[in-house]
Write an enzyme that holds these catalytic residues in place. Structure first.
Site, PDB file in Angstrom:
ATOM      1  N   GLU A 291       0.777  -1.349   0.017  1.00 24.32           N
ATOM      2  CA  GLU A 291      -0.104  -0.066  -0.057  1.00 24.32           C
ATOM      3  C   GLU A 291       0.785   1.163   0.102  1.00 24.32           C
ATOM      4  O   GLU A 291       0.950   2.131   0.811  1.00 24.32           O
ATOM      5  CB  GLU A 291      -0.781  -0.081   1.159  1.00 24.32           C
ATOM      6  CG  GLU A 291      -1.661  -1.214   1.584  1.00 24.32           C
ATOM      7  CD  GLU A 291      -2.269  -1.362   2.866  1.00 24.32           C
ATOM      8  OE1 GLU A 291      -3.568  -1.718   2.965  1.00 24.32           O
ATOM      9  OE2 GLU A 291      -1.969  -0.683   3.802  1.00 24.32           O
ATOM     10  N   PRO A 292       1.436   1.475  -1.047  1.00 26.07           N
ATOM     11  CA  PRO A 292       2.363   2.497  -1.024  1.00 26.07           C
ATOM     12  C   PRO A 292       1.658   3.868  -1.113  1.00 26.07           C
ATOM     13  O   PRO A 292       0.706   3.762  -2.310  1.00 26.07           O
ATOM     14  CB  PRO A 292       3.415   2.601  -2.253  1.00 26.07           C
ATOM     15  CG  PRO A 292       2.675   1.594  -3.145  1.00 26.07           C
ATOM     16  CD  PRO A 292       1.782   0.603  -2.392  1.00 26.07           C
ATOM     17  N   ARG A 294       3.207   7.620  -0.077  1.00 21.36           N
ATOM     18  CA  ARG A 294       4.125   8.463  -0.424  1.00 21.36           C
ATOM     19  C   ARG A 294       4.983   8.263  -1.525  1.00 21.36           C
ATOM     20  O   ARG A 294       5.199   8.965  -2.493  1.00 21.36           O
ATOM     21  CB  ARG A 294       4.888   8.655   1.051  1.00 21.36           C
ATOM     22  CG  ARG A 294       5.841   9.594   0.978  1.00 21.36           C
ATOM     23  CD  ARG A 294       7.018   9.396   2.163  1.00 21.36           C
ATOM     24  NE  ARG A 294       6.272   9.321   3.128  1.00 21.36           N
ATOM     25  CZ  ARG A 294       5.716  10.124   4.080  1.00 21.36           C
ATOM     26  NH1 ARG A 294       5.891  11.414   4.102  1.00 21.36           N
ATOM     27  NH2 ARG A 294       4.882   9.621   5.386  1.00 21.36           N
ATOM     28  N   CYS A 362       0.246  33.367  10.898  1.00 16.72           N
ATOM     29  CA  CYS A 362       0.552  34.035  12.231  1.00 16.72           C
ATOM     30  C   CYS A 362       0.914  33.022  13.273  1.00 16.72           C
ATOM     31  O   CYS A 362       0.323  32.866  13.976  1.00 16.72           O
ATOM     32  CB  CYS A 362      -0.751  34.883  12.680  1.00 16.72           C
ATOM     33  SG  CYS A 362      -0.814  36.314  11.456  1.00 16.72           S
ATOM     34  N   TYR A 391       0.732  13.922   1.242  1.00 19.03           N
ATOM     35  CA  TYR A 391       0.477  14.489   2.565  1.00 19.03           C
ATOM     36  C   TYR A 391       0.643  16.186   2.608  1.00 19.03           C
ATOM     37  O   TYR A 391       0.895  16.712   3.413  1.00 19.03           O
ATOM     38  CB  TYR A 391       1.325  14.069   3.645  1.00 19.03           C
ATOM     39  CG  TYR A 391       1.044  12.532   3.837  1.00 19.03           C
ATOM     40  CD1 TYR A 391      -0.068  12.128   4.012  1.00 19.03           C
ATOM     41  CD2 TYR A 391       2.134  11.615   3.197  1.00 19.03           C
ATOM     42  CE1 TYR A 391      -0.178  10.651   4.088  1.00 19.03           C
ATOM     43  CE2 TYR A 391       2.034  10.347   3.065  1.00 19.03           C
ATOM     44  CZ  TYR A 391       0.806   9.685   3.530  1.00 19.03           C
ATOM     45  OH  TYR A 391       0.624   8.379   3.692  1.00 19.03           O
TER      46      TYR A 391
END
Ligand SMILES: *Cc1c(COP(=O)(O)O)cnc(C)c1O
Length: 435
Positions: A291-292, A294, A362, A391
């Site tokens: 399950e790649p 990235r 901020c 991500y």
């Protein structure tokens, strides 16, 4: 600096490009901050996994973990490449259905799947639910009974291995919110319950030990522990698993410190270990699932920003501030993630200074890169931050009421908008005035 083996190239104008598309022009056309994906790299990443399994003659499913970057266009590309798909929520499942992803290749994860999520998954006959806990088994049993349906499931287990990015720690007392404990009897209890329900087709085990793994050690250790359990179930109950799912976590290069093992090597080592274990306990080789997330989206994406204020703090550091930050890329603020980048409009110039790249939120913690070597920086230069494809957009948010950026796909010399930039109208569309 852009080296020869860098995934992105520099064109004759000295501008950074993606799949033959000039990124400075893209920034002008679509504005910044802008996410850009080189679709050729996405495809190559998929093929790198799938091809390796094919060459080894091993039955496998490579499931893209869509939480890394889930949009309709991305899931369409995953389908074109023959990938399967992991979803972890109703929203991700909804996106997959909107992209017309084949339902039988969708797997659902999550440590607290709701009745509504499970009902949607079962109603749509998705390929498999990865069962995480007893509460979930109860919900699934109830839905199947009410609807008189069946479903394939895998059982997620915690093997008691923690990956500490570079090191693996065996923990006797597994402390994880995910999955059934492999050693304290929970997994056995769940196994019997799943096996004894004729509406549930129990296919095998799943484990996912962590992310950004650079070597096979942790996954090999996991496989060993899973087979120990499978050996017991085979001996005691004659159980033969159809599937062994070893999860995702294949590492990518963010900075020069990162040296991930090439994926074909990773897959070869995993496959031969599984083969050996299967034959040693006397069962046929199960289908291997990975399950790649990235590893599919990460290095294919980059973020373009426009430089605004430049502030020198003599003897301390030079700040350059860009028109985005933790709203479009939360990872540096969330877990000190590191990145590299270049000036897209001066991509062949040599670095002359080290600067720190600040976001515009901020928050003092809103820093994208602490020490980045760059050529002389001027206002309105376009900064490209690499390896933001996973991500990044997926974690984008509206803090300070900044609109989420647009996303563009580039391939074969042309570019196409695949996610529109949010408008201020979008931002207030759920607000209701208080009368
Ligand atoms: C997050 C996750 C993945 C993907 O992880 P990557 O590091 O992006 O490869 C795969 N499987 C499960 C169960 C996950 O939670």
């Amino acid at each position: 600096m852009i080296t020869d083996n860098h995934p992105f190239k520099v064109n004759s104008a000295g501008h950074l490009e993606a799949s033959g598309v000039d990124l400075v022009q893209l920034a002008e056309t679509y504005g910044t901050p802008l996410y850009v994906y080189d679709v050729a790299i996405i495809r190559e990443n998929c093929r790198n996994f799938i091809r390796t399994f094919e060459n080894l003659g091993v039955r496998a499913q490579v499931a893209y973990a869509s939480k890394a970057f889930s949009t309709i266009a991305m899931l369409q590309v995953m389908n074109q490449e023959g990938m399967s798909l992991d979803v972890v929520s109703q929203g991700e499942l909804y996106t997959a259905l909107q992209a017309e992803f084949p339902v039988n290749k969708i797997h659902m994860h999550g440590n607290n799947k709701s009745l509504e999520e499970l009902t949607m998954a079962i109603d749509h006959d998705i390929g498999c639910i990865v069962v995480d806990n007893f509460h979930e088994i109860e919900l699934i049993e109830r839905i199947l009974r009410d609807k008189n349906k069946t479903i394939d499931v895998l059982m997620r287990v915690t093997p008691g291995i923690e990956s500490n990015t570079h090191r693996y720690i065996m923990t006797g007392n597994e402390d994880s919110k995910f999955g059934f404990n492999l050693s304290n009897g929970q997994a056995d209890q769940a196994f019997l319950r799943l096996r004894n329900n004729p509406s549930i087709h129990f296919k095998g085990l799943h484990a996912h030990i962590g992310s950004q793994l650079f070597e096979t050690e942790g996954m090999l250790l996991t496989a060993e522990l899973l087979f120990k359990k499978l050996d017991c179930w085979h001996t005691d109950y004659g159980f033969i698993p159809d599937v062994l799912n070893l999860g995702g976590g294949f590492g990518i290069r963010y900075t020069k410190e990162d040296e991930p093992l090439p994926y074909p090597e990773f897959v070869k080592e995993l496959t031969s270990a599984v083969k050996e274990h299967a034959s040693s306990i006397g069962i046929p080789m199960p289908e291997i699932w990975i399950e790649p997330g990235r590893a599919i989206a990460g290095n294919a994406g980059l973020t373009l920003y426009t430089v605004g204020s430049i502030k020198e703090v003599p003897g301390v550091r030079n700040y350059i501030a860009v028109d985005g930050g933790m709203t479009d890329n939360l990872r540096p603020a969330l877990y000190q993630a590191t990145y590299e980048g270049v000036l897209a409009n001066k991509a062949s110039a040599t670095a002359s200074d080290t600067v720190s790249v600040a976001g515009k939120c901020c928050e003092s913690g809103d820093m994208l890169i602490w020490d980045l070597p760059l050529p002389d920086v001027d206002e309105n230069d376009i900064l490209a931050v690499f390896s933001t494809g996973a991500y990044g957009y997926a974690m984008a948010n509206n803090y300070n009421r900044f609109p989420k950026p647009a996303v563009v796909f580039a391939e074969n010399g042309s570019a196409q908008l695949v996610v529109r930039r949010e408008t201020y109208h979008d931002m207030v569309k759920n607000d209701i005035s208080y009368e």
